[in-house]
Design a protein around this motif. Structure first.
Motif, PDB file in Angstrom:
ATOM      1  N   ALA A   1       1.056  -1.208  -0.417  1.00 47.24           N
ATOM      2  CA  ALA A   1      -0.213  -0.002  -0.183  1.00 47.24           C
ATOM      3  C   ALA A   1       0.871   1.251  -0.272  1.00 47.24           C
ATOM      4  CB  ALA A   1      -0.988   0.460   1.330  1.00 47.24           C
ATOM      5  N   GLY A   2       0.509   2.461  -0.868  1.00 51.16           N
ATOM      6  CA  GLY A   2       1.355   3.645  -1.023  1.00 51.16           C
ATOM      7  C   GLY A   2       0.311   4.063  -0.204  1.00 51.16           C
ATOM      8  N   THR A   3      -0.154   4.379   0.414  1.00 50.81           N
ATOM      9  CA  THR A   3      -1.261   5.381   0.556  1.00 50.81           C
ATOM     10  C   THR A   3      -2.338   5.344   1.216  1.00 50.81           C
ATOM     11  OG1 THR A   3      -0.559   7.786  -1.196  1.00 50.81           O
ATOM     12  CG2 THR A   3      -2.414   8.367   0.210  1.00 50.81           C
ATOM     13  N   VAL A   4      -2.499   5.924   2.168  1.00 50.59           N
ATOM     14  CA  VAL A   4      -4.034   5.282   3.096  1.00 50.59           C
ATOM     15  C   VAL A   4      -4.590   6.900   3.194  1.00 50.59           C
ATOM     16  CG1 VAL A   4      -5.695   4.434   4.915  1.00 50.59           C
ATOM     17  CG2 VAL A   4      -3.644   3.721   4.061  1.00 50.59           C
ATOM     18  N   LEU A   5      -5.612   7.150   2.780  1.00 49.73           N
ATOM     19  CA  LEU A   5      -7.174   8.485   3.285  1.00 49.73           C
ATOM     20  C   LEU A   5      -7.871   8.233   4.322  1.00 49.73           C
ATOM     21  CD1 LEU A   5      -7.353   9.044  -0.522  1.00 49.73           C
ATOM     22  CD2 LEU A   5      -5.791   9.871   0.402  1.00 49.73           C
ATOM     23  N   VAL A   6      -8.076   8.543   5.286  1.00 54.27           N
ATOM     24  CA  VAL A   6      -8.515   8.378   6.464  1.00 54.27           C
ATOM     25  C   VAL A   6      -9.275   9.607   6.870  1.00 54.27           C
ATOM     26  CG1 VAL A   6      -8.190   8.054   9.011  1.00 54.27           C
ATOM     27  CG2 VAL A   6      -6.743   7.076   7.146  1.00 54.27           C
ATOM     28  N   PRO A   7     -10.750   9.945   6.667  1.00 54.52           N
ATOM     29  CA  PRO A   7     -11.192  11.036   7.175  1.00 54.52           C
ATOM     30  C   PRO A   7     -10.852  11.200   8.485  1.00 54.52           C
ATOM     31  CG  PRO A   7     -12.841   9.266   7.613  1.00 54.52           C
ATOM     32  CD  PRO A   7     -11.829   9.008   6.742  1.00 54.52           C
ATOM     33  N   LEU A   8     -10.814  12.936   8.498  1.00 57.55           N
ATOM     34  CA  LEU A   8     -10.265  13.922   9.922  1.00 57.55           C
ATOM     35  C   LEU A   8     -11.963  13.817  10.666  1.00 57.55           C
ATOM     36  CD1 LEU A   8      -8.456  14.086  12.367  1.00 57.55           C
ATOM     37  CD2 LEU A   8      -8.534  16.281  10.745  1.00 57.55           C
ATOM     38  N   GLY A   9     -12.023  13.032  12.400  1.00 56.08           N
ATOM     39  CA  GLY A   9     -12.990  13.749  13.322  1.00 56.08           C
ATOM     40  C   GLY A   9     -12.188  14.264  14.431  1.00 56.08           C
ATOM     41  N   GLY A  10     -12.273  13.430  14.840  1.00 58.33           N
ATOM     42  CA  GLY A  10     -11.325  14.108  16.412  1.00 58.33           C
ATOM     43  C   GLY A  10      -9.935  13.504  16.149  1.00 58.33           C
ATOM     44  N   GLY A  11      -9.510  12.425  15.427  1.00 61.39           N
ATOM     45  CA  GLY A  11      -8.487  12.488  15.034  1.00 61.39           C
ATOM     46  C   GLY A  11      -7.565  11.038  15.214  1.00 61.39           C
ATOM     47  N   GLY A  12      -8.870  10.134  16.425  1.00 58.33           N
ATOM     48  CA  GLY A  12      -8.342   9.121  16.979  1.00 58.33           C
ATOM     49  C   GLY A  12      -7.686   8.113  15.891  1.00 58.33           C
ATOM     50  N   LEU A  13      -8.681   8.254  15.007  1.00 61.39           N
ATOM     51  CA  LEU A  13      -9.412   7.222  13.301  1.00 61.39           C
ATOM     52  C   LEU A  13      -7.671   7.026  13.362  1.00 61.39           C
ATOM     53  CD1 LEU A  13      -9.769   5.084  11.898  1.00 61.39           C
ATOM     54  CD2 LEU A  13     -10.817   6.744  10.801  1.00 61.39           C
ATOM     55  N   ALA A  14      -6.838   8.370  12.181  1.00 60.22           N
ATOM     56  CA  ALA A  14      -5.597   8.663  11.437  1.00 60.22           C
ATOM     57  C   ALA A  14      -4.719   7.880  12.320  1.00 60.22           C
ATOM     58  CB  ALA A  14      -5.947  10.090  11.563  1.00 60.22           C
ATOM     59  N   VAL A  15      -4.595   8.908  13.662  1.00 55.10           N
ATOM     60  CA  VAL A  15      -3.328   8.267  14.385  1.00 55.10           C
ATOM     61  C   VAL A  15      -3.995   6.834  14.467  1.00 55.10           C
ATOM     62  CG1 VAL A  15      -2.476   8.741  17.220  1.00 55.10           C
ATOM     63  CG2 VAL A  15      -3.511  10.502  15.772  1.00 55.10           C
ATOM     64  N   GLY A  16      -4.358   5.973  14.625  1.00 57.75           N
ATOM     65  CA  GLY A  16      -4.669   4.864  15.038  1.00 57.75           C
ATOM     66  C   GLY A  16      -4.498   3.835  13.484  1.00 57.75           C
ATOM     67  N   VAL A  17      -4.728   4.526  12.746  1.00 57.97           N
ATOM     68  CA  VAL A  17      -4.466   3.878  11.678  1.00 57.97           C
ATOM     69  C   VAL A  17      -3.065   3.813  10.758  1.00 57.97           C
ATOM     70  CG1 VAL A  17      -4.676   3.500   9.004  1.00 57.97           C
ATOM     71  CG2 VAL A  17      -6.914   3.475  10.301  1.00 57.97           C
TER      72      VAL A  17
ATOM     73  N   GLY B   1       0.506   4.846  -5.272  1.00 50.24           N
ATOM     74  CA  GLY B   1      -0.794   3.751  -5.137  1.00 50.24           C
ATOM     75  C   GLY B   1      -0.068   2.429  -4.586  1.00 50.24           C
ATOM     76  N   PRO B   2      -0.822   1.805  -4.493  1.00 49.13           N
ATOM     77  CA  PRO B   2      -1.837   1.453  -4.387  1.00 49.13           C
ATOM     78  C   PRO B   2      -2.751   2.089  -3.254  1.00 49.13           C
ATOM     79  CG  PRO B   2      -0.611  -0.716  -4.124  1.00 49.13           C
ATOM     80  CD  PRO B   2       0.366   0.026  -4.105  1.00 49.13           C
ATOM     81  N   VAL B   3      -3.473   3.164  -3.582  1.00 49.96           N
ATOM     82  CA  VAL B   3      -4.435   4.297  -2.426  1.00 49.96           C
ATOM     83  C   VAL B   3      -5.787   3.539  -1.342  1.00 49.96           C
ATOM     84  CG1 VAL B   3      -5.949   5.924  -2.297  1.00 49.96           C
ATOM     85  CG2 VAL B   3      -3.712   5.685  -3.946  1.00 49.96           C
ATOM     86  N   VAL B   4      -5.619   2.771  -0.969  1.00 52.60           N
ATOM     87  CA  VAL B   4      -6.407   2.030   0.256  1.00 52.60           C
ATOM     88  C   VAL B   4      -7.559   3.852   0.370  1.00 52.60           C
ATOM     89  CG1 VAL B   4      -7.100   0.946   1.798  1.00 52.60           C
ATOM     90  CG2 VAL B   4      -5.027   0.777   1.299  1.00 52.60           C
ATOM     91  N   CYS B   5      -8.514   3.569   0.589  1.00 49.26           N
ATOM     92  CA  CYS B   5      -9.793   4.849   1.300  1.00 49.26           C
ATOM     93  C   CYS B   5     -10.257   3.836   2.611  1.00 49.26           C
ATOM     94  CB  CYS B   5     -10.754   4.571   0.415  1.00 49.26           C
ATOM     95  SG  CYS B   5     -10.256   5.511  -1.217  1.00 49.26           S
ATOM     96  N   VAL B   6     -10.169   4.501   3.311  1.00 46.33           N
ATOM     97  CA  VAL B   6     -10.522   3.899   5.053  1.00 46.33           C
ATOM     98  C   VAL B   6     -12.506   4.318   4.934  1.00 46.33           C
ATOM     99  CG1 VAL B   6     -11.282   4.015   7.185  1.00 46.33           C
ATOM    100  CG2 VAL B   6      -8.753   3.552   6.038  1.00 46.33           C
ATOM    101  N   LEU B   7     -13.557   3.078   5.082  1.00 46.64           N
ATOM    102  CA  LEU B   7     -15.160   4.216   4.866  1.00 46.64           C
ATOM    103  C   LEU B   7     -15.472   4.189   6.098  1.00 46.64           C
ATOM    104  CD1 LEU B   7     -16.592   2.746   1.240  1.00 46.64           C
ATOM    105  CD2 LEU B   7     -15.231   4.227   1.671  1.00 46.64           C
ATOM    106  N   SER B   8     -14.702   4.790   6.708  1.00 45.14           N
ATOM    107  CA  SER B   8     -15.608   4.881   8.017  1.00 45.14           C
ATOM    108  C   SER B   8     -16.988   4.500   8.681  1.00 45.14           C
ATOM    109  CB  SER B   8     -14.936   6.226   9.165  1.00 45.14           C
ATOM    110  OG  SER B   8     -15.404   7.213   8.561  1.00 45.14           O
ATOM    111  N   GLY B   9     -17.703   4.666   8.100  1.00 47.79           N
ATOM    112  CA  GLY B   9     -18.951   4.548   9.047  1.00 47.79           C
ATOM    113  C   GLY B   9     -19.683   4.992   7.628  1.00 47.79           C
ATOM    114  N   GLY B  10     -21.208   3.827   7.828  1.00 50.97           N
ATOM    115  CA  GLY B  10     -22.520   4.390   6.860  1.00 50.97           C
ATOM    116  C   GLY B  10     -23.879   4.500   7.674  1.00 50.97           C
TER     117      GLY B  10
END
Length: 320
Positions: A165-181, A289-298
């Motif tokens: 994996a070359g890039t992982v795209l993560v949405p920013l809420g409070g930052g916990g998901l981004a830092v954790g990933v 790439g490869p580019v990974v998109c984290v779909l955080s919630g539905g």
């Protein structure tokens, strides 16, 4: 803040064994011929990645002998749902302090999972996130160390399933998901860059990185995109974000709505605004790439989904 290491992440994985699922990596073709990979956390039992951080926080406390009958949190909905799910499995209750902007679908899910809701104006709710809370039964939805280790299991899974994996795209809420990933990727030895996705509704990390220190930004709390963004960063998260993140991509709210529509029409998946922000960033930007998109919630309100499928960009309240 202590960044979780490999031992922490492995321990969190064990705590989550009976709560969360290992989500797959799914290929997704863009209009311009590029292909990205989706990490659909929307497939979790509570519809978002929050089962990982909440479940890890609860089960870690139980393992250490914390026998609180009821836990509490401040959450726009997803973390509280994860907490309610984990607590229900362990015979405990949850009190959720929610902002007045929380989506109806998230409120309904919280009630369904047995949580007690306490409504707060957005500003008062935000204070609960940025101010210290010494209540041992209160679990912070973003900066809890056990929660970060739970989020890091996402990064660990990406590294195991897609080592190049070359890039992982993560949405920013409070930052916990981004830092954790980012922590999970680092712990696994991955060289992937973590890029934060923000929206035109409010992009505090982008502004803070440009300024070199945390700054306040204008924030539109009336968009359909709930659970991400805000007028400022959580002070506790700034050092870790600055250290762990490789950059940001700011996308217009309308482009997020477009990404929601594409996921529904082509991916047969329903993502909320925050969940689709990573795909919106992939469509707009150019990344290694490869580019990974984290779909955080539905958790997307049905009426909002209908409006988006009809080409609109819904709001929860009129602009100020």
């Amino acid at each position: 803040m202590r960044i979780p290491g490999l031992e922490d992440v492995i321990a969190a994985r064990g705590h989550l064994a009976d709560l969360a699922v290992r989500t797959p990596l799914l290929p997704f073709a863009l209009d311009d011929g590029r292909e990205v990979v989706l990490k659909p956390e929307i497939l979790q039992p509570v519809g978002s990645f929050k089962i990982r951080c909440a479940g890890s926080a609860v089960m870690s406390r139980i393992a250490r002998g914390n026998c609180s009958a009821t836990f509490s949190t401040a959450s726009a909905g997803n973390f509280a749902q994860g907490l309610a799910w984990a607590c229900r499995q362990s015979g405990r209750g949850v009190t959720a302090y929610v902002p007045d902007t929380a989506a109806t679908s998230k409120r309904e899910a919280l009630i369904r999972f047995g949580a007690t809701l306490v409504d707060l104006p957005f500003a008062d709710w935000w204070k609960m996130l940025v101010e210290d809370n010494d209540d041992p039964a209160f679990i912070h939805p973003v900066s809890d160390p056990d929660g970060l280790a739970g989020n890091a299991t996402i990064g660990l899974e990406i590294a195991e399933d897609l080592p190049d994996a070359g890039t992982v795209l993560v949405p920013l809420g409070g930052g916990g998901l981004a830092v954790g990933v980012a922590a999970g990727l680092r712990a696994a030895g991955s060289k992937a860059r973590v890029i934060i996705c923000e929206t035109g509704a409010g992009a505090p990390l982008t502004a803070s990185l440009q300024a070199g220190h945390p700054v306040d930004v204008p924030f539109d709390s009336g968009t359909f995109i709930t659970g991400m963004g805000g007028p400022s960063l959580l002070p506790s998260m700034w050092p870790a974000l600055k250290e762990m993140i490789s950059g940001t991509e700011v996308v217009p709210v309308a482009k997020v709505a477009e990404a929601v529509r594409l996921l529904a029409e082509r991916g047969h998946m329903i993502a909320e605004g925050a969940g689709a922000a990573s795909l919106a960033a992939a469509i707009q930007g150019s990344f290694d790439g490869p580019v990974v998109c984290v779909l955080s919630g539905g958790h997307l309100d049905t009426n909002h989904l209908i409006e988006i499928l009809q080409g609109g960009v819904p709001r929860t309240k009129p602009p100020v």
